[in-house]
Design a protein around this motif. Sequence first.
Motif, PDB file in Angstrom:
ATOM      1  N   UNK A   1       0.836  -1.214   0.000  1.00 29.38           N
ATOM      2  CA  UNK A   1       0.000   0.000   0.000  1.00 29.38           C
ATOM      3  C   UNK A   1       0.863   1.255   0.000  1.00 29.38           C
ATOM      4  N   UNK A   2       1.847   1.297   0.879  1.00 28.95           N
ATOM      5  CA  UNK A   2       2.697   2.499   0.926  1.00 28.95           C
ATOM      6  C   UNK A   2       3.535   2.616  -0.351  1.00 28.95           C
ATOM      7  N   UNK A   3       3.943   1.481  -0.896  1.00 30.64           N
ATOM      8  CA  UNK A   3       4.679   1.530  -2.163  1.00 30.64           C
ATOM      9  C   UNK A   3       3.843   2.218  -3.251  1.00 30.64           C
ATOM     10  N   UNK A   4       2.596   1.821  -3.339  1.00 27.11           N
ATOM     11  CA  UNK A   4       1.716   2.388  -4.372  1.00 27.11           C
ATOM     12  C   UNK A   4       1.402   3.857  -4.098  1.00 27.11           C
ATOM     13  N   UNK A   5       1.370   4.246  -2.821  1.00 29.86           N
ATOM     14  CA  UNK A   5       1.156   5.671  -2.510  1.00 29.86           C
ATOM     15  C   UNK A   5       2.357   6.511  -2.971  1.00 29.86           C
TER      16      UNK A   5
ATOM     17  N   UNK B   1      14.134   0.930  -4.575  1.00 34.32           N
ATOM     18  CA  UNK B   1      15.199   0.502  -3.656  1.00 34.32           C
ATOM     19  C   UNK B   1      14.686   0.329  -2.224  1.00 34.32           C
ATOM     20  N   UNK B   2      13.851   1.247  -1.764  1.00 36.84           N
ATOM     21  CA  UNK B   2      13.381   1.154  -0.377  1.00 36.84           C
ATOM     22  C   UNK B   2      12.354   0.031  -0.204  1.00 36.84           C
ATOM     23  N   UNK B   3      11.452  -0.137  -1.170  1.00 33.42           N
ATOM     24  CA  UNK B   3      10.459  -1.205  -1.029  1.00 33.42           C
ATOM     25  C   UNK B   3      11.094  -2.575  -1.221  1.00 33.42           C
ATOM     26  N   UNK B   4      12.025  -2.684  -2.176  1.00 31.00           N
ATOM     27  CA  UNK B   4      12.690  -3.970  -2.400  1.00 31.00           C
ATOM     28  C   UNK B   4      13.514  -4.359  -1.175  1.00 31.00           C
ATOM     29  N   UNK B   5      14.040  -3.357  -0.454  1.00 29.27           N
ATOM     30  CA  UNK B   5      14.813  -3.643   0.762  1.00 29.27           C
ATOM     31  C   UNK B   5      13.945  -4.281   1.848  1.00 29.27           C
ATOM     32  N   UNK B   6      12.622  -4.162   1.702  1.00 27.42           N
ATOM     33  CA  UNK B   6      11.710  -4.839   2.645  1.00 27.42           C
ATOM     34  C   UNK B   6      11.433  -6.267   2.205  1.00 27.42           C
TER      35      UNK B   6
ATOM     36  N   UNK C   1       7.693  -6.270  -9.375  1.00 24.48           N
ATOM     37  CA  UNK C   1       6.424  -5.731  -8.856  1.00 24.48           C
ATOM     38  C   UNK C   1       6.612  -4.276  -8.437  1.00 24.48           C
ATOM     39  N   UNK C   2       7.747  -3.976  -7.835  1.00 29.94           N
ATOM     40  CA  UNK C   2       8.016  -2.607  -7.380  1.00 29.94           C
ATOM     41  C   UNK C   2       8.172  -1.646  -8.555  1.00 29.94           C
ATOM     42  N   UNK C   3       8.746  -2.116  -9.660  1.00 26.74           N
ATOM     43  CA  UNK C   3       8.984  -1.241 -10.811  1.00 26.74           C
ATOM     44  C   UNK C   3       7.706  -0.925 -11.573  1.00 26.74           C
ATOM     45  N   UNK C   4       6.800  -1.891 -11.617  1.00 30.52           N
ATOM     46  CA  UNK C   4       5.640  -1.813 -12.524  1.00 30.52           C
ATOM     47  C   UNK C   4       4.815  -0.521 -12.428  1.00 30.52           C
ATOM     48  N   UNK C   5       4.440  -0.080 -11.238  1.00 28.99           N
ATOM     49  CA  UNK C   5       3.560   1.101 -11.187  1.00 28.99           C
ATOM     50  C   UNK C   5       4.197   2.392 -11.713  1.00 28.99           C
ATOM     51  N   UNK C   6       5.516   2.444 -11.833  1.00 29.16           N
ATOM     52  CA  UNK C   6       6.171   3.666 -12.304  1.00 29.16           C
ATOM     53  C   UNK C   6       6.429   3.666 -13.810  1.00 29.16           C
ATOM     54  N   UNK C   7       6.091   2.568 -14.488  1.00 31.56           N
ATOM     55  CA  UNK C   7       6.237   2.535 -15.953  1.00 31.56           C
ATOM     56  C   UNK C   7       5.306   3.581 -16.552  1.00 31.56           C
TER      57      UNK C   7
END
Length: 211
Positions: A70-74, A107-112, A118-124
């Motif tokens: 959720x925070x990643x998507x925010x 970088x911060x979400x993947x560190x979790x 999955x982390x990259x997708x929303x920023x495409x």
Amino acid sequence: DAGSKSGRGALVILEGLDWSGKSSQCARLLSYLEGQGCRAEGWRFPDRGTSVGQMISAYLANESQLDDRTIHLLFSANRWEKRALMESKLLGGTTLIVDRYSYSGVAFSAAKGLDIQWCKAPDVGLIAPDLVIYLDVQPEKAAERGGYGGERYEKIEFQKRVADHYHSLRDSTWKVVDGSLPMETVEEQLRELATNCIQKCQEKPLTNLTW
Ligand code: NYM
Ligand code: MG
């Protein structure tokens, strides 16, 4: 002349660990560019001024708890809500010096432990940077700086994992600058990198981030 009166502005991103000196260097670079007669603005992500940004800010201050995805998507939404303005500024000839962007997001979400794809997708589809300057500072060094530990993520072990993920994100648009050098030396390197970039990208079309 670092001016960009004829072409589009450049999208210059500064990335790095917490307390790596990005914010100070962004401010110094911005005032230099302005002094050169270049139209430039300083931006930062998260942009805590929007309602999404306020949710992010409360999370970082440990005033709220949110699921990791959720925070990643925010964080991503916070960039998306600025995309249209970013595009019109750049096309209008304004260079943007931006403190953090999608690389922080990954970088911060993947560190979790979240999946990198999955982390990259929303920023495409966000605007692709012309230059990413990574201020390289050892996590132990950053931790010595005043104010460290005030926000979520500001722990040495976590920052080490963030640094590893940043490392794997490096591509041809990245320049790594040793952030442990004296402030003036770092500043000088950033001036040169940014000035070159601004000149080179005036005639280049804007592109979208594809990773
Ligand atoms: N951060 C920042 C993320 O986790 N994801 C993101 O997409 C962005 C832009 O927020 N520890 C983290 C990195 C920082 C924190 O940033 C706040 P700052 O630059 O201290 O305001
Ligand atoms: Mg911070």
